[in-house]
Design a protein around this motif. Structure first.
Motif, PDB file in Angstrom:
ATOM      1  N   ILE A 162       2.295  11.496 -22.953  1.00 17.64           N
ATOM      2  CA  ILE A 162       1.273  10.712 -23.479  1.00 17.64           C
ATOM      3  C   ILE A 162       0.949  10.288 -24.651  1.00 17.64           C
ATOM      4  N   GLU A 163       1.162   9.083 -24.855  1.00 16.13           N
ATOM      5  CA  GLU A 163       0.912   8.563 -26.284  1.00 16.13           C
ATOM      6  C   GLU A 163      -0.369   8.256 -26.634  1.00 16.13           C
ATOM      7  N   THR A 208       0.713  -1.281  -0.013  1.00 17.33           N
ATOM      8  CA  THR A 208      -0.036  -0.183  -0.058  1.00 17.33           C
ATOM      9  C   THR A 208       0.771   1.316   0.128  1.00 17.33           C
ATOM     10  N   GLY A 209       2.325   1.525  -0.486  1.00 16.20           N
ATOM     11  CA  GLY A 209       2.781   2.396  -0.392  1.00 16.20           C
ATOM     12  C   GLY A 209       2.434   3.477  -1.379  1.00 16.20           C
ATOM     13  N   SER A 210       2.653   4.732  -0.876  1.00  8.25           N
ATOM     14  CA  SER A 210       1.993   5.747  -1.790  1.00  8.25           C
ATOM     15  C   SER A 210       2.784   6.026  -2.890  1.00  8.25           C
ATOM     16  N   ILE A 211       2.120   6.670  -3.957  1.00  2.00           N
ATOM     17  CA  ILE A 211       2.613   6.701  -5.527  1.00  2.00           C
ATOM     18  C   ILE A 211       3.784   7.652  -5.217  1.00  2.00           C
ATOM     19  N   GLY A 212       4.884   7.473  -5.705  1.00  2.00           N
ATOM     20  CA  GLY A 212       6.035   8.166  -5.841  1.00  2.00           C
ATOM     21  C   GLY A 212       7.090   8.158  -4.759  1.00  2.00           C
ATOM     22  N   SER A 213       6.639   7.221  -3.679  1.00  2.00           N
ATOM     23  CA  SER A 213       7.565   6.995  -2.613  1.00  2.00           C
ATOM     24  C   SER A 213       8.581   6.089  -3.057  1.00  2.00           C
ATOM     25  N   PRO A 214       9.828   6.286  -2.284  1.00  2.00           N
ATOM     26  CA  PRO A 214      10.973   5.044  -2.724  1.00  2.00           C
ATOM     27  C   PRO A 214      10.389   3.608  -2.568  1.00  2.00           C
ATOM     28  N   GLU A 215       9.369   3.699  -1.639  1.00  2.00           N
ATOM     29  CA  GLU A 215       8.887   2.160  -1.448  1.00  2.00           C
ATOM     30  C   GLU A 215       8.051   1.808  -2.593  1.00  2.00           C
ATOM     31  N   TYR A 216       7.201   2.479  -3.087  1.00  3.23           N
ATOM     32  CA  TYR A 216       6.513   2.440  -4.454  1.00  3.23           C
ATOM     33  C   TYR A 216       7.504   2.048  -5.534  1.00  3.23           C
ATOM     34  N   ASN A 217       8.310   2.876  -5.629  1.00  8.51           N
ATOM     35  CA  ASN A 217       9.318   2.633  -6.862  1.00  8.51           C
ATOM     36  C   ASN A 217      10.073   1.413  -6.784  1.00  8.51           C
ATOM     37  N   ALA A 218      10.495   1.095  -5.649  1.00  7.57           N
ATOM     38  CA  ALA A 218      11.368  -0.294  -5.222  1.00  7.57           C
ATOM     39  C   ALA A 218      10.287  -1.340  -5.539  1.00  7.57           C
ATOM     40  N   PHE A 219       8.930  -1.258  -5.359  1.00  6.82           N
ATOM     41  CA  PHE A 219       8.121  -2.266  -5.704  1.00  6.82           C
ATOM     42  C   PHE A 219       7.859  -2.377  -7.136  1.00  6.82           C
ATOM     43  N   TRP A 220       7.575  -1.472  -7.883  1.00 10.06           N
ATOM     44  CA  TRP A 220       7.305  -1.515  -9.272  1.00 10.06           C
ATOM     45  C   TRP A 220       8.565  -1.746 -10.182  1.00 10.06           C
ATOM     46  N   ALA A 257       0.656  12.219  -9.672  1.00 16.81           N
ATOM     47  CA  ALA A 257       0.897  10.743  -9.384  1.00 16.81           C
ATOM     48  C   ALA A 257       1.270  10.338 -10.940  1.00 16.81           C
ATOM     49  N   MET A 258       0.650  10.885 -11.900  1.00 15.57           N
ATOM     50  CA  MET A 258       0.977  10.727 -13.339  1.00 15.57           C
ATOM     51  C   MET A 258       2.441  11.050 -13.573  1.00 15.57           C
ATOM     52  N   GLN A 259       3.014  12.204 -12.922  1.00 17.25           N
ATOM     53  CA  GLN A 259       4.481  12.692 -13.219  1.00 17.25           C
ATOM     54  C   GLN A 259       5.424  11.548 -12.621  1.00 17.25           C
ATOM     55  N   SER A 260       4.927  11.170 -11.394  1.00 19.76           N
ATOM     56  CA  SER A 260       6.039  10.455 -10.766  1.00 19.76           C
ATOM     57  C   SER A 260       5.872   9.080 -11.563  1.00 19.76           C
ATOM     58  N   ALA A 291       0.887   0.095 -23.839  1.00 20.57           N
ATOM     59  CA  ALA A 291       0.934   1.219 -22.829  1.00 20.57           C
ATOM     60  C   ALA A 291       0.478   0.835 -21.377  1.00 20.57           C
ATOM     61  N   ILE A 292       1.331   1.525 -20.381  1.00 24.51           N
ATOM     62  CA  ILE A 292       0.601   1.520 -18.925  1.00 24.51           C
ATOM     63  C   ILE A 292      -0.491   2.674 -19.029  1.00 24.51           C
ATOM     64  N   ALA A 293      -1.741   2.153 -18.771  1.00 20.54           N
ATOM     65  CA  ALA A 293      -2.841   2.943 -18.763  1.00 20.54           C
ATOM     66  C   ALA A 293      -3.083   3.548 -17.312  1.00 20.54           C
ATOM     67  N   MET A 294      -3.682   4.800 -17.380  1.00 19.02           N
ATOM     68  CA  MET A 294      -4.276   5.140 -15.761  1.00 19.02           C
ATOM     69  C   MET A 294      -5.625   5.975 -16.380  1.00 19.02           C
ATOM     70  N   ASP A 295      -6.448   5.936 -15.362  1.00 23.19           N
ATOM     71  CA  ASP A 295      -7.820   6.267 -15.369  1.00 23.19           C
ATOM     72  C   ASP A 295      -8.035   7.662 -14.355  1.00 23.19           C
ATOM     73  N   GLU A 296      -7.996   8.766 -14.861  1.00 21.57           N
ATOM     74  CA  GLU A 296      -8.554  10.036 -14.136  1.00 21.57           C
ATOM     75  C   GLU A 296      -7.632  10.171 -12.834  1.00 21.57           C
ATOM     76  N   ARG A 297      -6.356  10.104 -12.943  1.00 25.12           N
ATOM     77  CA  ARG A 297      -5.300  10.114 -11.751  1.00 25.12           C
ATOM     78  C   ARG A 297      -4.801  11.474 -11.786  1.00 25.12           C
ATOM     79  N   PRO A 298      -4.618  11.708 -10.606  1.00 20.31           N
ATOM     80  CA  PRO A 298      -3.828  13.193 -10.288  1.00 20.31           C
ATOM     81  C   PRO A 298      -2.404  13.568 -11.220  1.00 20.31           C
TER      82      PRO A 298
END
Length: 578
Positions: free
Chosen positions: A414-415, A340-352, A383-386, A373-380
């Motif tokens: 964004i493609e 459940t690590g937050s988007i953009g955190s070091p833990e999140y990046n290490a997970f993905w 979060a998209m930048q990270s 493509a990695i697809a996102m739906d109505e994300r802030p």
């Protein structure tokens, strides 16, 4: 889409879904209309009436149709195009057996369009509600509910008719690409209290519409595999499940669908649907703390959807799901765990990062990387930048898809960019995206009253969307969803959170709908517009080009507040069959 208001109660909505879908309407327009129009029915002079009525209106089941009787269907279309209408059958008294048949169509030179190219389907009614408050939890008692014509029952040989009711029949002609231009005639035969032979006249225009797999329109209706397994009561991912999905996905491919909806995590939309949305990839953390990824199901599913004719892109949902909770199997614990690590955190990046690195290699080995493509739906935006930064650090050629608000800060990254209907791409940005080969599309969801594809939406709003896409210079249209069915989709299209019909465009069977057929009609119009634009420019037919562009300028969402979609479409359509 635009379901962020519901996240705190997502689990409650799921639990309540069965109860709400099973409930009966507090107020039924169709139930009250029968009593209200008894006098009108009594004034009907003949027991049975039959009339063509166009394809732009839904007719109430119990209301005497206010139509001018027309017992001839006159239509025009290009080679390769499908044209359609409705035939209404109504009666003051009951009719035990009604049958509809078609003949071959022939021109004066002996050319024939086989009756196999003509399709008929009795239209079935389904429970709907109304547009009020857009997205948000809905109690049936707070919304006016009614029966609405939508399901097209092709393959049903006959039906019966209750007294003082209307039975619409959907009729379509798929004009062969090999047909000779000219005027073809034939008949539609209705057997009810007696036999009615209704003439049909079809003008085949000497132009050709390409096959759906060659359409340029970027249609993206999200697929939901688990819903198919549930309604047909077969095991998820079984051979029987794949056999059933083929029928649905082939039908979607025939509408020009370009995208494969691929879930790479469990519940990318936070379980806001009636059915589960499982991951196609199995994530495992080994006892040694290393990561393993099983792509067996992902590969099978993607290959399967491609075999159905949908092979333009693979949109993988999602690194930023609606609920930040990523499920994986932990060998050391012997059970599933959740990150459940937050988007953009070091833990999140290490997970993905291990997954993205491995996934990149796998997609390249399969030859799929360039269409994924990695697809996102109505994300802030943050979060998209990270996520974009992480993706590009793994491989600079990773593609990103986003359906959501327009953000100039990330547009160039964004493609496949799909913006909400109330927004527009800046003209210079849209032109730049086109020259770069990037896709620029738009979507509607539960928040827009019009244009939309709810079960109560005017049918021609879906046709209107094709014209609007052409008018704005965008490439296509996206909608949630193709088949995220309610508990009882064949009888009740209402759901716990969004206007009725928001979650699906076709029905179990598979059965098409008035909405889906009109969506295809709008896509055909878009393709015809593009062909004519190119031809008029090439041949310097400035007057015709200006006439077409002037008509397109009328297609603005704000115009729908005063002018019905059917009126706008009817006024412009004649320009396509000159």
């Amino acid at each position: 889409m635009k379901r962020y208001l519901l996240l705190p109660i997502a689990s409650l909505l799921y639990i309540a879904a069965g109860a709400q879908n099973a409930s009966q309407p507090t107020t039924s327009r169709s139930g009250t209309s029968k009593a209200a129009h008894t006098a009108s029915w009594g004034s009907q002079r003949t027991a049975v009436q039959v009339s063509f009525a166009g394809s732009s209106q839904r007719f109430d089941r119990n209301t005497l149709p206010a139509v001018k009787i027309s017992q001839k269907w006159t239509a025009a279309g290009w080679k390769g195009e499908k044209v359609q209408t409705q035939l209404l059958i109504w009666s003051a008294g009951a009719v035990a057996d009604i049958r509809v048949a078609t003949s071959d169509l022939k021109d004066k030179r002996g050319n024939t369009i086989s009756k196999n190219n003509l399709s008929t389907g009795f239209v079935q009614y389904v429970m709907t509600d109304e547009f009020r408050n857009g997205c948000g939890y809905r109690k049936p008692a707070d919304f006016d509910s009614s029966l609405v014509a939508d399901i097209i029952q092709t393959g049903k040989p006959s039906t019966s008719l209750e007294a003082q009711t209307v039975q619409p029949v959907w009729i379509s002609i798929s004009i062969p690409a090999s047909a000779k231009a000219g005027i073809y005639t034939g008949t539609v035969t209705v057997v009810a209290d007696k036999t009615y032979k209704l003439p049909v006249s079809l003008t085949v225009v000497d132009r050709t519409l390409p096959a759906p797999d060659q359409w340029t329109y970027q249609l993206d209706l999200w697929q939901h595999p688990a819903a198919v397994a549930r309604v047909h009561q077969v095991a998820l991912w079984s051979d029987a499940h794949f056999d059933l999905m083929r029928k649905y996905y082939t039908m979607l491919a025939a509408a020009g669908q370009k995208n494969i909806t691929a879930s790479i995590v469990h519940e990318p939309w936070g379980h806001q649907t009636y059915d589960d949305y499982p991951s196609l990839i199995k994530w495992t953390k080994t006892r040694e703390g290393k990561w393993q990824f099983d792509y067996t199901l992902f590969d099978k599913y993607v290959s399967f959807v491609m075999s159905c004719g949908i092979k333009g892109r693979i949109n993988c949902y999602s690194m930023v799901p609606w609920k930040i909770a990523f499920t994986y199997y932990d060998e050391a614990l012997g059970r599933d765990s959740i990150f459940t690590g937050s988007i953009g955190s070091p833990e999140y990046n290490a997970f993905w990062r291990p997954m993205l690195t491995d996934f990149t290699q796998h997609l390249k080995a399969k030859g799929w990387f360039n269409i994924t493509a990695i697809a996102m739906d109505e994300r802030p935006l943050a979060a998209m930048q990270s996520v974009i930064a992480l993706l590009k650090s793994v491989d600079k050629d990773w593609k990103v898809a986003l359906a959501g608000n327009y953000h100039g800060e990330i547009e160039s990254d964004i493609e496949d960019y799909c913006i909400a209907s109330e927004q527009q791409f800046p003209a210079a940005v849209l032109a730049k995206r086109k020259s770069a080969g990037k896709l620029s599309t738009w979507y509607t969801c539960c928040s827009e009253k019009y244009p939309n594809g709810f079960t109560f939406s005017p049918p021609d709003e879906h046709v209107w969307m094709g014209w609007y896409t052409a008018a704005t210079g965008m490439d296509g249209y996206l909608r949630w969803a193709y088949n995220s069915w309610t508990k009882q989709p064949l009888t009740d299209s209402r759901f716990t959170a969004w206007p009725a019909g928001d979650t699906y465009q076709v029905y179990p069977g598979p059965l098409s709908s008035i909405r889906f057929e009109k969506l295809i009609e709008g896509i055909q119009d878009y393709e015809k517009i593009q062909i004519l634009r190119k031809e008029y420019r090439t041949r310097n037919q400035t007057a015709r080009l200006n006439e077409l562009e002037t008509a397109l300028q009328q297609f603005k969402i704000s115009s729908l507040a005063k002018t019905p979609a059917a009126e706008m479409v009817a006024k412009a359509k004649g320009l396509l069959n000159q």
